[in-house]
Design a protein around this motif. Structure first.
Motif, PDB file in Angstrom:
ATOM      1  N   UNK A  35       0.844  -1.212  -0.093  1.00 40.11           N
ATOM      2  CA  UNK A  35      -0.097  -0.069   0.028  1.00 40.11           C
ATOM      3  C   UNK A  35       0.867   1.215  -0.006  1.00 40.11           C
ATOM      4  N   UNK A  36       2.123   1.441   0.758  1.00 43.02           N
ATOM      5  CA  UNK A  36       2.926   2.397   0.583  1.00 43.02           C
ATOM      6  C   UNK A  36       3.716   2.567  -0.717  1.00 43.02           C
ATOM      7  N   UNK A  37       3.799   1.572  -1.046  1.00 41.07           N
ATOM      8  CA  UNK A  37       4.442   1.664  -2.641  1.00 41.07           C
ATOM      9  C   UNK A  37       3.589   2.298  -3.534  1.00 41.07           C
ATOM     10  N   UNK A  38       2.341   1.770  -3.358  1.00 42.95           N
ATOM     11  CA  UNK A  38       1.003   2.208  -4.446  1.00 42.95           C
ATOM     12  C   UNK A  38       0.645   3.739  -4.180  1.00 42.95           C
ATOM     13  N   UNK A  39       0.696   4.130  -2.757  1.00 46.36           N
ATOM     14  CA  UNK A  39       0.723   5.557  -2.572  1.00 46.36           C
ATOM     15  C   UNK A  39       1.754   6.378  -2.856  1.00 46.36           C
ATOM     16  N   UNK A  40       3.176   5.791  -2.941  1.00 45.70           N
ATOM     17  CA  UNK A  40       4.311   6.641  -3.456  1.00 45.70           C
ATOM     18  C   UNK A  40       4.157   6.636  -4.996  1.00 45.70           C
ATOM     19  N   UNK A  41       3.918   5.359  -5.699  1.00 46.82           N
ATOM     20  CA  UNK A  41       3.533   5.607  -7.141  1.00 46.82           C
ATOM     21  C   UNK A  41       2.595   6.707  -7.390  1.00 46.82           C
ATOM     22  N   UNK A  42       1.468   6.825  -6.858  1.00 42.83           N
ATOM     23  CA  UNK A  42       0.445   7.718  -7.163  1.00 42.83           C
ATOM     24  C   UNK A  42       0.948   9.206  -7.008  1.00 42.83           C
ATOM     25  N   UNK A  43       1.742   9.484  -5.968  1.00 45.28           N
ATOM     26  CA  UNK A  43       2.362  10.742  -5.727  1.00 45.28           C
ATOM     27  C   UNK A  43       3.182  11.066  -6.884  1.00 45.28           C
ATOM     28  N   UNK A  44       4.102  10.170  -7.339  1.00 48.34           N
ATOM     29  CA  UNK A  44       5.064  10.389  -8.710  1.00 48.34           C
ATOM     30  C   UNK A  44       4.190  10.572  -9.786  1.00 48.34           C
ATOM     31  N   UNK A  45       3.155   9.798  -9.972  1.00 47.24           N
ATOM     32  CA  UNK A  45       2.461   9.995 -11.309  1.00 47.24           C
ATOM     33  C   UNK A  45       1.746  11.329 -11.254  1.00 47.24           C
TER      34      UNK A  45
END
Length: 202
Positions: A35-45
């Motif tokens: 979930x942390x990776x998912x959140x981080x990826x969304x921030x990047x995108x």
């Protein structure tokens, strides 16, 4: 808007991380790291979206990070990412009082990250930057105001509109500038290292 090769690479990595995390979530919704990776990826995108779409994506990231913290409240990577998400939300808010609430929350998350991993220099730096963030926010808003004034003074309305759009776009990337330092570069070193083989030793 033109992407550099580096931007394009980051975009591809972030999109791959997001889709992988979504699949993993379907199999194991209680995986806080995922979930942390998912959140981080969304921030990047979010950095590659329009302002409206970026706001939606950041809110989605906050939701994923909140879910991760519900599973593991002391996970320092998640606490740090949440601080970044809230800081970004604050920078994209024109109302200074509303922004301050987000900045204060962000500082609390950065402090928790520091407490959970005291030796982490990145967390320390993020906490220091968070203390200056409200002042930076005021500077951004002043810059936005002066840009709009300059754009509105143009005699040709079509040129004025185009200039305003460009200035607004430029400001958005200024706002994301400090996030790129934190999320765009370092987060992927920390979060993606488990998926990337180490470079061969020389």
């Amino acid at each position: 808007m033109e992407f550099s090769q580096d931007d394009f690479d980051r975009l591809l990595v972030a999109e791959h991380t997001r889709t992988t995390a979504e699949v993993t979530y379907g199999k194991d919704p209680l995986d806080a790291e995922n979930l942390t990776k998912w959140g981080g990826a969304l921030l990047e995108l979010a950095q590659f979206q329009t302002v409206a779409d970026a706001k939606k994506m950041i809110n989605d990231a906050i939701s994923k990070l909140d879910e991760a913290l519900g599973i593991n409240p002391s996970k320092h990577e998640t606490l740090w990412c949440m601080g970044n998400a809230l800081s970004t939300t604050a920078f994209m808010t024109t109302d200074s009082d509303e922004a301050k609430v987000s900045f204060d929350k962000a500082a609390q998350f950065f402090q928790k990250a520091v407490d959970a991993d005291p030796g982490n220099e990145l967390y320390q730096k993020s906490l220091e930057v968070a203390a200056k963030a409200p002042e930076l926010h005021m500077d951004f808003q002043k810059a936005a105001g002066s840009q709009q004034t300059m754009g509105g003074a143009s005699s040709a309305s079509s040129t004025s509109t185009a200039a305003k759009k460009k200035k607004s776009s430029d400001l958005k990337y200024d706002i994301f500038g400090w996030v790129i330092l934190a999320v765009g570069i370092v987060a992927w070193v920390g979060m993606a290292k488990s998926h990337v083989p180490p470079p061969p030793s020389r």
